[in-house]
Scaffold this active site. Structure first.
Site, PDB file in Angstrom:
ATOM      1  N   ASP B  42      39.902  40.321  41.511  1.00 21.70           N
ATOM      2  CA  ASP B  42      40.292  40.416  40.390  1.00 21.70           C
ATOM      3  C   ASP B  42      41.263  39.354  39.841  1.00 21.70           C
ATOM      4  O   ASP B  42      41.943  38.709  40.787  1.00 21.70           O
ATOM      5  CB  ASP B  42      41.029  41.793  40.176  1.00 21.70           C
ATOM      6  CG  ASP B  42      40.175  42.993  40.118  1.00 21.70           C
ATOM      7  OD1 ASP B  42      38.736  42.682  39.821  1.00 21.70           O
ATOM      8  OD2 ASP B  42      40.804  44.027  40.076  1.00 21.70           O
ATOM      9  N   LYS B  64      38.601  40.663  34.734  1.00 16.26           N
ATOM     10  CA  LYS B  64      38.108  41.039  33.271  1.00 16.26           C
ATOM     11  C   LYS B  64      38.792  40.225  32.175  1.00 16.26           C
ATOM     12  O   LYS B  64      39.904  40.068  32.543  1.00 16.26           O
ATOM     13  CB  LYS B  64      38.397  42.658  33.159  1.00 16.26           C
ATOM     14  CG  LYS B  64      37.696  43.399  34.225  1.00 16.26           C
ATOM     15  CD  LYS B  64      38.091  45.011  33.895  1.00 16.26           C
ATOM     16  CE  LYS B  64      37.465  45.756  35.080  1.00 16.26           C
ATOM     17  NZ  LYS B  64      38.265  46.932  34.916  1.00 16.26           N
ATOM     18  N   MET B 177      51.201  47.916  32.150  1.00 13.09           N
ATOM     19  CA  MET B 177      50.097  47.476  31.202  1.00 13.09           C
ATOM     20  C   MET B 177      50.723  47.760  29.683  1.00 13.09           C
ATOM     21  O   MET B 177      49.852  48.140  28.981  1.00 13.09           O
ATOM     22  CB  MET B 177      48.542  47.893  31.276  1.00 13.09           C
ATOM     23  CG  MET B 177      48.272  47.377  32.689  1.00 13.09           C
ATOM     24  SD  MET B 177      46.173  48.097  33.122  1.00 13.09           S
ATOM     25  CE  MET B 177      46.880  49.689  33.401  1.00 13.09           C
TER      26      MET B 177
END
Lengths: 260, 260
Positions: B42, B64, B177
């Site tokens: 990631d 992503k 986040m």
């Protein structure tokens, strides 16, 4: 004249040993152990880890006895500082993560009050890692957007008042050091109408003594008793527990009972 | 005839890479990497860790892009299974811990749907470890008996409704986040009368890019802007933040303002 080369500087490193499996410790923790002059280790620490310290390093077991917490913490603090002053690098090896109900910060503060440099190396916290090894995620899309970790044994030996709020919330709730109060904890959730909430109790997670009991809140006390589960164990309550492979059979059983 | 010795069994291991510091990975994770045929990693993973995989292993970045989450997760799932079938042991290397907002369980489920053996190795979660490295404990006697970890970005891109409950609680609250919604998060706490609650925002914790901003809720948006803090960053709100070495000066400033 003192040989400056041989006079070691006092230094303290708090190290998280992880949940029990000797391989669930970090590389940084192993490096700290490699340079330890003294290791002070707790009851829940895997003793295999002591092999990472030099053979000549002093290894002292400082596991606390229940009922004598206050005195023991003071004793540990003093030992830690005494050893640092007299021997050099003290590794304070603690189960799980030093800052999750580990009183680690108190040890850092005590070291600072003697002007001894101190640092902390995080460990895998049982609160996340132990359910994870049973393939129970603390968060999962559609089931849980948060998790709340609470102690079952406060400084006064009681369930934290926070648990009453946690039982009202939509968070996955993880209770550490709560196994002896399981019936009381189950009642708190029942009072919130959560008798059918899935719950898992996991003893000695990540070790060869691991045991797991899975049921709904209404029946968990009986199931845990039948499974002979004892301390150390954690409790995880939430819809995420329904993802465990054993839960499908439990769900079918209760659906069957409900429709009778 | 197929040479059975050379036909590798498909196998998937989800591995937590920890918060960023390459030494904050477990021995078990390194062992998994040592036997990887493929590593899918990631965006927040320290690339130094790829050196633990064999030189001939395939290393694929699957970070992503924001705004394209759903498609990407499907793509990752498919890549993971395709590589396992064709190459053997796939290590899925994820930042922090795979089960803390990591969609790790979805990946396990997907592997299971193809009958590919899959396991998970916990990592140091940023939620605990990043504040810890700043010497902020998520729990501390007299200040906090629990901690609640919430996402600032749900599947719908919103702040989790759980955060509204968390702001009412006595728990230490950690928001992952959530940096892009800091003003909104601060407002939620202000609405609960917690404008003077200590808060820390930590960017890229445990790495050489680490930055920290400390203030009270009322002023944190300004302080974070002045500190040029950006994503990835976590937010920790609670009295435990007052233990940070920078907080004493902030407390004195507000005491001074209050008495004017």
């Amino acid at each position: 004249m003192i040989d400056q080369q041989k006079t070691k500087q006092p230094q303290i490193t708090l190290v998280g040993a992880g949940p029990g499996d000797a391989e669930l410790i970090t590389l940084k923790a192993v490096k700290a152990l490699n340079t330890a002059d003294v290791v002070l280790y707790d009851a829940l620490v895997n003793e295999e880890l002591l092999a990472y310290a030099p053979t000549w390093a002093v290894k002292v077991y400082v596991g606390k006895r229940s009922g004598d917490h206050t005195h023991s913490q003071e004793t540990i603090n003093k030992l830690m500082v005494d050893y640092a002053i007299n021997y050099g690098h003290v590794v304070r090896l603690k189960g799980g993560d030093p800052f999750v109900f580990g009183r680690g910060f108190e040890e850092l503060e005590y070291a600072a009050s003697f002007n001894i440099p101190a640092q902390v190396i995080p460990g895998i916290s049982s609160s996340i890692g132990v359910p994870e090894l049973q393939h129970i995620p603390v968060t999962h899309r559609g089931l849980s957007e948060s998790f709340w970790v609470v102690t079952g044994t406060t400084a006064e030996g009681k369930i934290s008042p926070d648990l009453y709020d946690a039982a009202k919330s939509k968070a996955t709730v993880v209770v550490l050091m709560g196994i002896h109060k399981l019936a009381e904890i189950a009642d708190i959730f029942k009072n919130e109408g959560k008798g059918k909430l899935p719950v898992a109790v996991i003893q000695s997670g990540s070790t060869s003594n691991e045991k797991v009991a899975i049921d709904v809140v209404d029946n968990i006390v009986v199931t845990v008793k039948e499974s002979n589960i004892t301390s150390p164990a954690l409790i995880i309550l939430g819809e995420v527990v329904s993802l465990h492979s054993q839960f499908q059979a439990i769900r079918e059983f209760y659906d069957f009972v409900d429709t009778k």
